[in-house]
Design an enzyme around this catalytic site. Structure first.
Site, PDB file in Angstrom:
ATOM      1  N   ARG A 135      50.852  40.731  51.195  1.00 52.96           N
ATOM      2  CA  ARG A 135      50.582  41.782  50.221  1.00 52.96           C
ATOM      3  C   ARG A 135      49.073  41.813  50.027  1.00 52.96           C
ATOM      4  O   ARG A 135      48.341  41.064  50.664  1.00 52.96           O
ATOM      5  CB  ARG A 135      51.297  41.483  48.903  1.00 52.96           C
ATOM      6  CG  ARG A 135      50.843  40.193  48.268  1.00 52.96           C
ATOM      7  CD  ARG A 135      51.495  39.947  46.927  1.00 52.96           C
ATOM      8  NE  ARG A 135      51.171  38.622  46.442  1.00 52.96           N
ATOM      9  CZ  ARG A 135      51.678  38.078  45.345  1.00 52.96           C
ATOM     10  NH1 ARG A 135      52.547  38.744  44.628  1.00 52.96           N
ATOM     11  NH2 ARG A 135      51.320  36.884  44.972  1.00 52.96           N
ATOM     12  N   ASN A 173      49.177  45.497  40.955  1.00 59.76           N
ATOM     13  CA  ASN A 173      49.466  44.135  40.496  1.00 59.76           C
ATOM     14  C   ASN A 173      48.220  43.291  40.676  1.00 59.76           C
ATOM     15  O   ASN A 173      47.683  43.185  41.778  1.00 59.76           O
ATOM     16  CB  ASN A 173      50.597  43.508  41.325  1.00 59.76           C
ATOM     17  CG  ASN A 173      51.031  42.176  40.748  1.00 59.76           C
ATOM     18  OD1 ASN A 173      51.477  42.128  39.598  1.00 59.76           O
ATOM     19  ND2 ASN A 173      50.879  41.106  41.499  1.00 59.76           N
ATOM     20  N   GLU A 174      47.747  42.749  39.568  1.00 58.80           N
ATOM     21  CA  GLU A 174      46.628  41.813  39.610  1.00 58.80           C
ATOM     22  C   GLU A 174      45.476  42.319  40.477  1.00 58.80           C
ATOM     23  O   GLU A 174      45.110  41.698  41.493  1.00 58.80           O
ATOM     24  CB  GLU A 174      47.094  40.441  40.084  1.00 58.80           C
ATOM     25  CG  GLU A 174      48.044  39.779  39.102  1.00 58.80           C
ATOM     26  CD  GLU A 174      48.361  38.330  39.450  1.00 58.80           C
ATOM     27  OE1 GLU A 174      48.290  37.986  40.643  1.00 58.80           O
ATOM     28  OE2 GLU A 174      48.691  37.570  38.529  1.00 58.80           O
ATOM     29  N   GLU A 330      53.106  37.776  32.922  1.00 58.94           N
ATOM     30  CA  GLU A 330      53.719  36.784  33.813  1.00 58.94           C
ATOM     31  C   GLU A 330      53.321  35.390  33.370  1.00 58.94           C
ATOM     32  O   GLU A 330      52.150  35.146  33.049  1.00 58.94           O
ATOM     33  CB  GLU A 330      53.179  36.921  35.246  1.00 58.94           C
ATOM     34  CG  GLU A 330      53.565  38.139  36.006  1.00 58.94           C
ATOM     35  CD  GLU A 330      52.948  38.109  37.418  1.00 58.94           C
ATOM     36  OE1 GLU A 330      52.640  37.026  37.940  1.00 58.94           O
ATOM     37  OE2 GLU A 330      52.750  39.188  37.975  1.00 58.94           O
TER      38      GLU A 330
END
Ligand code: GAL
Length: 687
Positions: A135, A173-174, A330
């Protein structure tokens, strides 16, 4: 088929101004604490989905982050979408009463994307092209990536933007996981960014000090990204590259957010920060761009006292959110799988971690991930539903936490109050951590951690503030590591003290401006008048050496206590400050080490050394006294966190990190509580 590479038309908008007015209170539009986690149903069958929703209800889960890595399953080929499975999940979750935090899946472009647009891949500093098969985003300036991100974002917004189950948008994401990229698109955009920042090449040459080592540029084409070089690179170039990379990635976020705001304006937008593990993003600039701040936090397994760093992080995230409630997006129910040794959490530890975030302002507690994966890179990462299933300790504790949170819902929207603030500036951290400093061992983060831990041990609620932000709300401000200070920041500190504030400054502070240039007028010219002291020389110690500081007679109530120094001394010359303590030995015996200075109606202390926790205790004692701050009488390693409701209600979180029970009085009240070994408690205290 490879498309012609189009020219990057990228224009980075400048980072947002600091210190915006606080936004109105906002908490996800839910009337309870949000509880849940990342839900990655793409890897499971429909039977498992139904079981998931039933188990979520059993555990008290009311919030899941959906589709974070689902791009390949949503846009199956370029422009061809399949939403059928996600439609089904929306209905299932909605029927189960579970609110959805829907992600734009742009942190994991599909295989077809990289096959069609190989030129969009991110490139590492050594010019290695980062391949697919994992990813991570593509080059932030690759037009094909930017276009594809907006297409999938728009499609999701149009499809689900009005769904009643939708509570929040989770962009990407992040960001910062791939903090920089050196593709040709990126390098070209860097030049455009510099032209925008400096206008004329002469201004860039002056700011970067290119006259040194003969680096003067005569044409913009000669200006380059910080690629590998024979010797150390120009630090001002490195610093601008960091700023550019931050702005570039932030611009990717903004573009997606704008589409979401346009199509579903009533649903707030966030992106999950990783304030703890990614020092590369200047989160002050990001915090102004999200509707609600969210953050991911994982314990460092090699730190047996990781609960202190967790506390620091949670305080930092609340500060990014300017005191408003935020989302813990998270954390882990037990061990992670990406550290060298992944330590499982002890019974009770997950609840203590969760409530530490909550007590520090989080209104949502979520985990990576809902159900443990059986395949792929993260199958050994803990989850809410572990491989061991619902007969396990982890599952039992997940359900217990859900039940505990559901009884504490009134806490949402309440605020933490802090009298003490620590200055925090990513740009200063970037600059201080560049190579060729007087000592690599006087790290920005280590120094800040130690000063924070001293406050933590003294049971103080702490905010973090940008050095240019308004400080007037604080009785005491600490600047443990302010190597880079802009003129604006230095003026801000000066005004704060003059108006009656109390400021403690740590070593190697106020040294350079925003271009990493030492100012005219001496090493600490930015602060020397305020502190009444000049730094004449840095004198770091050899690895095997140490030094001692002793208090001047009458300057302290500590008598002859000696403070050990392990890394750093400075040659200080006082102008108008009073010397509190001097070096007993080391490179500059007899020279001042700790000073105090009255400036206007306030006071400024300077600590020219790396003091340990005991040493700081002595210094801070004087500062607390001057600032009128009390140190509550509480047991060591027991936390009493308080959030305050508008009606005067106190929401109290008690955390016992020790292996024995303690009885204590909650500060500010006459309420007594007993907390068992390892326990975490929530209490509502009304007057
Ligand atoms: C986070 C990431 C999650 C997962 C988790 C594991 O950084 O956002 O997707 O990988 O780490 O700890």
């Amino acid at each position: 088929m490879t498309r012609e590479r189009s020219q990057s038309s990228f224009q980075v908008t400048a980072s947002s101004p600091r210190d915006k007015a606080p936004r109105p209170r906002w908490i996800l539009g839910m009337d309870s604490i949000a509880y849940g986690g990342d839900y990655n149903p793409d890897q499971w069958s429909r039977e498992v989905w139904r079981e998931d929703v039933a188990l979520m209800r059993e555990a008290g889960v009311n919030f899941v982050s959906l589709g974070i890595f689902s791009w390949a399953h949503l846009e199956i080929s370029e422009g061809q979408f399949d939403f059928s499975w996600m439609d089904e999940l929306f209905e299932l979750l909605h029927e189960g009463g579970i609110r959805i935090d829907l992600a734009t899946p742009t942190a994991a472009p599909p295989a077809w994307f990289f096959r069609t647009y190989p030129e969009a891949r991110a490139v590492a500093r050594d010019l290695t092209v980062l391949g697919p098969g994992s990813r991570g985003m593509a080059s932030p300036h690759a037009p094909a990536y930017r276009e594809a991100c907006l297409r999938i974002t728009r499609a999701l917004a149009e499809r689900y933007g009005n769904h009643p189950a939708l509570a929040l948008w989770h962009v990407h994401n992040e960001y910062g996981g791939v903090p920089e990229s050196f593709s040709e698109y990126d390098q070209e955009a860097f030049r455009a960014w510099l032209q925008q920042r400096y206008g004329e090449l002469e201004a860039l040459n002056a700011a970067w000090g290119t006259a040194f080592w003969g680096q003067t540029f005569r044409h913009w084409e000669e200006v380059h990204a910080p690629l590998p070089t024979a010797s150390v690179r120009n630090p001002a170039l490195e610093l601008d590259w960091k700023r550019f990379s931050n702005d570039s990635i932030l611009d990717c976020y903004r573009a997606e957010r704008d589409v979401l705001h346009e199509i579903s304006p009533h649903v707030p937008v966030t992106t999950n920060f990783m304030s703890h593990t990614c020092p590369d993003m200047d989160l002050w600039t990001w915090a102004d761009e999200v509707d609600i701040v969210s953050d991911d936090h994982y314990l460092r397994a090699d730190d047996p006292r990781a609960f202190v760093e967790l506390a620091l992080n949670a305080d930092l995230v609340r500060s990014l959110s300017r005191g408003r409630p935020w989302i813990l997006m998270e954390h882990s129910t037990s061990g992670v799988n990406w550290q060298p040794r992944n330590v499982a959490k002890q019974p009770g530890e997950m609840a203590r971690n969760s409530l530490s975030h909550l007590g520090r302002g989080a209104d949502a507690i979520a985990f990576f991930q809902w159900r443990a994966s059986r395949r792929g890179a993260e199958k050994f990462h803990s989850a809410m539903v572990p491989h061991a299933g619902t007969g396990s300790r982890v599952w039992r504790e997940v359900c217990e936490l859900g039940a505990q949170l559901s009884t504490f819902s009134a806490v949402t929207g309440s605020r933490v109050r802090a009298d003490v603030a620590i200055l925090w500036d990513w740009e200063s951290q970037w600059a201080q951590d560049l190579p060729w400093r007087p000592s690599a061992d006087l790290g920005h983060r280590v120094q800040t951690n130690t000063w924070y831990e001293r406050l933590w041990r003294d049971h103080q609620a702490v905010d973090f503030v940008h050095p240019e932000a308004d400080l007037s709300a604080y009785r005491l401000v600490l600047a443990p590591a302010s190597y880079l200070l802009t003129d604006t920041a230095a003026g801000n500190l000066e005004r704060y003290v003059k108006a009656g504030g109390n400021l403690v400054v740590g070593p190697f502070s106020g040294i350079v401006d925003e271009n990493d240039a030492v100012r005219e007028g001496g090493l600490n010219a930015a602060l020397s008048e305020l502190l009444g002291v000049q730094v004449h020389e840095f004198c770091p110690l050899r690895q095997e050496d140490s030094a001692r500081i002793t208090w001047d007679a009458g300057s302290s109530d500590v008598g002859t206590q000696e403070l050990p120094v392990a890394v750093w001394c400075e040659e200080l010359v006082t102008t108008t400050a009073t010397v509190l303590a001097r070096y007993a030995d080391g490179p500059r015996p007899g020279a001042p080490a700790i000073t105090e200075h009255t400036h206007g109606s306030g006071k400024a202390w300077y600590v020219g050394s790396d003091l340990d926790l005991d040493g700081l205790a002595t210094v801070f004692r004087g500062a607390y006294a001057a600032a009128g701050i009390g140190v509550p009488d509480l047991p060591a390693d027991v936390e009493v966190l308080q959030r305050h409701g508008e009606d005067g209600t106190r929401y109290v979180v008690l955390l016992n990190h020790t292996d024995q029970a303690h009885t204590l009085t909650i500060p500010g009240t006459d309420h007594e509580a007993t907390i068992e070994a390892g326990e975490s408690q929530t209490l509502v205290v009304t007057d």
